[in-house]
Design a protein around this motif. Structure first.
Motif, short mmCIF file in Angstrom:
data_model
loop_
_atom_site.label_atom_id
_atom_site.label_comp_id
_atom_site.label_asym_id
_atom_site.label_seq_id
_atom_site.Cartn_x
_atom_site.Cartn_y
_atom_site.Cartn_z
N ASP A 196 0.85 -1.19 0.00
CA ASP A 196 0.00 0.00 0.00
C ASP A 196 0.88 1.23 0.00
O ASP A 196 1.99 1.21 0.51
N LEU A 197 0.31 2.31 -0.53
CA LEU A 197 1.02 3.58 -0.59
C LEU A 197 0.15 4.63 0.08
O LEU A 197 -1.04 4.72 -0.20
N ALA A 210 5.16 3.94 2.18
CA ALA A 210 4.55 2.71 1.66
C ALA A 210 4.75 1.62 2.70
O ALA A 210 5.63 1.72 3.56
N ARG A 211 3.91 0.57 2.60
CA ARG A 211 4.08 -0.54 3.55
C ARG A 211 3.85 -1.86 2.82
O ARG A 211 3.10 -1.93 1.84
N ASN A 212 4.54 -2.88 3.33
CA ASN A 212 4.37 -4.26 2.84
C ASN A 212 4.54 -4.37 1.33
O ASN A 212 3.79 -5.07 0.67
N LEU A 213 5.54 -3.66 0.79
CA LEU A 213 5.77 -3.75 -0.65
C LEU A 213 6.23 -5.16 -0.99
O LEU A 213 6.84 -5.84 -0.18
N LYS A 214 5.93 -5.55 -2.21
CA LYS A 214 6.37 -6.86 -2.66
C LYS A 214 7.88 -6.82 -2.89
O LYS A 214 8.39 -5.88 -3.49
N PRO A 268 9.20 1.88 2.93
CA PRO A 268 9.93 3.16 2.85
C PRO A 268 9.10 4.33 3.36
O PRO A 268 7.88 4.32 3.26
N VAL A 269 9.81 5.31 3.92
CA VAL A 269 9.17 6.57 4.33
C VAL A 269 9.78 7.68 3.48
O VAL A 269 11.00 7.82 3.42
N TYR A 270 8.93 8.43 2.79
CA TYR A 270 9.42 9.47 1.88
C TYR A 270 9.18 10.88 2.40
O TYR A 270 10.09 11.69 2.45
N TRP A 297 -4.43 5.76 2.54
CA TRP A 297 -3.69 4.60 2.02
C TRP A 297 -4.37 4.13 0.75
O TRP A 297 -5.60 4.08 0.68
N HIS A 298 -3.58 3.76 -0.25
CA HIS A 298 -4.12 3.17 -1.47
C HIS A 298 -3.44 1.82 -1.70
O HIS A 298 -2.21 1.75 -1.67
N PRO A 299 -4.23 0.78 -1.94
CA PRO A 299 -3.61 -0.50 -2.28
C PRO A 299 -3.00 -0.42 -3.68
O PRO A 299 -3.58 0.19 -4.58
#
Length: 143
Positions: free
Chosen positions: A7-8, A28-32, A69-71, A136-138
Motif C-alpha cells: 500500500d502507498l 509505503a508498507r508491505n511492498l512486494k 519506505p518513508v518518503y 492509504w491506497h492499495p
C-alpha cells in the motif's frame, strides 16, 4: 489473482487560487520484494495525465533495501482550476535496479477517471481546498 503488492500513503492538496496540485508521497508498507535479497529499492513515480497523455512526471528519491519506505516528499504540479477536472494522477511504485530495468512494483490512480478509492480521494481533495487529505491506497498490477 489479487496479489498483495503493498500500500502507498499519500496526501493530495489543491490550491485553486494558485492552481497548484500537491501530492505528498508519505510512505509505503508491505511492498512486494523484487530483489533476490528479499527487499526492494523503491521509489515513487508520479505522472500527471490528461486524457490519456502524460503531461509531466516527477519522482521521489530511492529508498534502499526496504519494503516499508518513508518518503515525506511533496511533488507539485501546476494545474489551473479550469483543467482540474480533466486531470488524473498515475502513481507507480518502482524498484530501482542498478542493472537492467527498473521494475514496477504496483500502481494506483487518482482523479475523475480513477476507480472507487482513487476517485473518492480526489473528490475529497476538491471538496476541501487548501487542506491536505491523506489516504492509504492499495497497489495493483499494471494492466
Amino acid at each position: 489473482d489479487n496479489v498483495d503488492l503493498g500500500d502507498l500513503m499519500f496526501s493530495l492538496c489543491y490550491l485553486p487560487t494558485a492552481g497548484r496540485l500537491t501530492i505528498t508521497i508519505i510512505k509505503a508498507r508491505n511492498l512486494k520484494a523484487m530483489d533476490i535479497t528479499g527487499a526492494s529499492d523503491p521509489y515513487v513515480k508520479v505522472s500527471l495525465m490528461c486524457e490519456g497523455r502524460r503531461l509531466k512526471k516527477r519522482k521521489t528519491s530511492t529508498k534502499r533495501n526496504t519494503l516499508n519506505p518513508v518518503y515525506n516528499e511533496a511533488i507539485v504540479f501546476d494545474v489551473p482550476p479550469e483543467n482540474i477536472d480533466q486531470i488524473n494522477l498515475s502513481i507507480a511504485v518502482m524498484d530501482y535496479d542498478r542493472v537492467g530495468h527498473n521494475e514496477v512494483i504496483g500502481v494506483c490512480q487518482v482523479g475523475n477517471e480513477a476507480e472507487s478509492l482513487g476517485r473518492d480521494h480526489w473528490n475529497e481533495m476538491l471538496s476541501y481546498p487548501r487542506k491536505p487529505i491523506a489516504h492509504w491506497h492499495p497497489l495493483v498490477e499494471v494492466r
